[in-house]
Design a protein around this motif. Structure first.
Motif, PDB file in Angstrom:
ATOM      1  N   MET A 198      22.429 -18.577  21.661  1.00  0.00           N
ATOM      2  CA  MET A 198      23.564 -19.071  22.420  1.00  0.00           C
ATOM      3  C   MET A 198      24.832 -18.885  21.591  1.00  0.00           C
ATOM      4  SD  MET A 198      24.383 -22.964  23.610  1.00  0.00           S
ATOM      5  CE  MET A 198      24.605 -23.599  21.969  1.00  0.00           C
ATOM      6  N   SER A 199      25.854 -18.409  22.215  1.00  0.00           N
ATOM      7  CA  SER A 199      27.146 -18.306  21.553  1.00  0.00           C
ATOM      8  C   SER A 199      28.058 -19.383  22.120  1.00  0.00           C
ATOM      9  CB  SER A 199      27.754 -16.926  21.792  1.00  0.00           C
ATOM     10  OG  SER A 199      29.083 -16.921  21.345  1.00  0.00           O
ATOM     11  N   ASP A 201      29.027 -19.367  26.066  1.00  0.00           N
ATOM     12  CA  ASP A 201      28.029 -20.099  26.827  1.00  0.00           C
ATOM     13  C   ASP A 201      28.512 -21.526  27.037  1.00  0.00           C
ATOM     14  OD1 ASP A 201      25.828 -21.584  27.700  1.00  0.00           O
ATOM     15  OD2 ASP A 201      24.434 -20.306  26.634  1.00  0.00           O
ATOM     16  N   GLY A 202      28.634 -21.915  28.280  1.00  0.00           N
ATOM     17  CA  GLY A 202      29.135 -23.246  28.601  1.00  0.00           C
ATOM     18  C   GLY A 202      28.297 -24.373  28.046  1.00  0.00           C
ATOM     19  N   LYS A 203      27.044 -24.132  27.706  1.00  0.00           N
ATOM     20  CA  LYS A 203      26.185 -25.207  27.191  1.00  0.00           C
ATOM     21  C   LYS A 203      26.697 -25.752  25.865  1.00  0.00           C
ATOM     22  CE  LYS A 203      22.065 -23.676  29.581  1.00  0.00           C
ATOM     23  NZ  LYS A 203      20.743 -23.101  29.464  1.00  0.00           N
ATOM     24  N   GLY A 204      27.223 -24.898  25.025  1.00  0.00           N
ATOM     25  CA  GLY A 204      27.796 -25.362  23.769  1.00  0.00           C
ATOM     26  C   GLY A 204      28.967 -26.289  24.017  1.00  0.00           C
ATOM     27  N   ASP A 257      13.440 -29.443  21.600  1.00  0.00           N
ATOM     28  CA  ASP A 257      13.782 -28.411  20.627  1.00  0.00           C
ATOM     29  C   ASP A 257      15.029 -27.647  21.062  1.00  0.00           C
ATOM     30  OD1 ASP A 257      11.653 -29.114  19.029  1.00  0.00           O
ATOM     31  OD2 ASP A 257      10.344 -27.490  19.740  1.00  0.00           O
ATOM     32  N   LYS A 258      15.153 -27.398  22.363  1.00  0.00           N
ATOM     33  CA  LYS A 258      16.309 -26.675  22.893  1.00  0.00           C
ATOM     34  C   LYS A 258      17.594 -27.473  22.646  1.00  0.00           C
ATOM     35  CE  LYS A 258      18.206 -24.715  27.106  1.00  0.00           C
ATOM     36  NZ  LYS A 258      18.083 -24.582  28.544  1.00  0.00           N
ATOM     37  N   MET A 293      23.699 -37.423  17.094  1.00  0.00           N
ATOM     38  CA  MET A 293      22.939 -37.019  18.281  1.00  0.00           C
ATOM     39  C   MET A 293      21.652 -36.305  17.874  1.00  0.00           C
ATOM     40  SD  MET A 293      26.203 -35.775  20.599  1.00  0.00           S
ATOM     41  CE  MET A 293      25.238 -34.772  21.729  1.00  0.00           C
ATOM     42  N   ALA A 294      21.726 -35.472  16.857  1.00  0.00           N
ATOM     43  CA  ALA A 294      20.536 -34.751  16.385  1.00  0.00           C
ATOM     44  C   ALA A 294      19.516 -35.722  15.810  1.00  0.00           C
ATOM     45  CB  ALA A 294      20.931 -33.699  15.347  1.00  0.00           C
ATOM     46  N   GLN A 295      19.995 -36.731  15.075  1.00  0.00           N
ATOM     47  CA  GLN A 295      19.088 -37.730  14.504  1.00  0.00           C
ATOM     48  C   GLN A 295      18.374 -38.521  15.588  1.00  0.00           C
ATOM     49  OE1 GLN A 295      21.608 -40.003  11.905  1.00  0.00           O
ATOM     50  NE2 GLN A 295      21.323 -38.601  10.189  1.00  0.00           N
ATOM     51  N   ALA A 296      19.019 -38.684  16.728  1.00  0.00           N
ATOM     52  CA  ALA A 296      18.410 -39.416  17.839  1.00  0.00           C
ATOM     53  C   ALA A 296      17.255 -38.629  18.458  1.00  0.00           C
ATOM     54  CB  ALA A 296      19.457 -39.742  18.902  1.00  0.00           C
TER      55      ALA A 296
END
Length: 86
Positions: free
Chosen positions: A1-2, A6-9, A46-47, A39-42
């Motif tokens: 993903m860039s 990419d709107g997801k970022g 995997d995605k 957020m990552a710690q929560a």
């Protein structure tokens, strides 16, 4: 993903910004990086963790926060909202 293509970022960064805003915290490149870390710690899928990681890496690649605001218009909008609050 860039992140740039990419709107997801943008969604992940927007989610971090919303969390900061709801917590009445300042929104900046540094605070977004920190919030994405929380957020990552929560946890999550995997995605989702990969999207968070890429968003953090992209934000960290912006050497000067002021430069980031000029290059990414929605970060300017977030900064403006933060300024209006204060």
């Amino acid at each position: 993903m860039s992140i740039q293509h990419d709107g997801k970022g943008h969604v992940i960064i927007g989610e971090a910004a919303l969390s900061l805003a709801l917590g009445e915290k300042a929104i900046s490149v540094r605070s977004l990086i920190a919030e994405l870390g929380h957020m990552a710690q929560a946890g999550g899928s995997d995605k989702r963790l990969a999207e968070i990681s890429e968003a953090r890496s992209w934000l960290k690649s912006l050497h000067e926060p002021e430069q980031a605001v000029r290059r990414v218009p929605y970060l300017r909008t977030l900064a403006d909202l933060n300024d209006e609050k204060n």
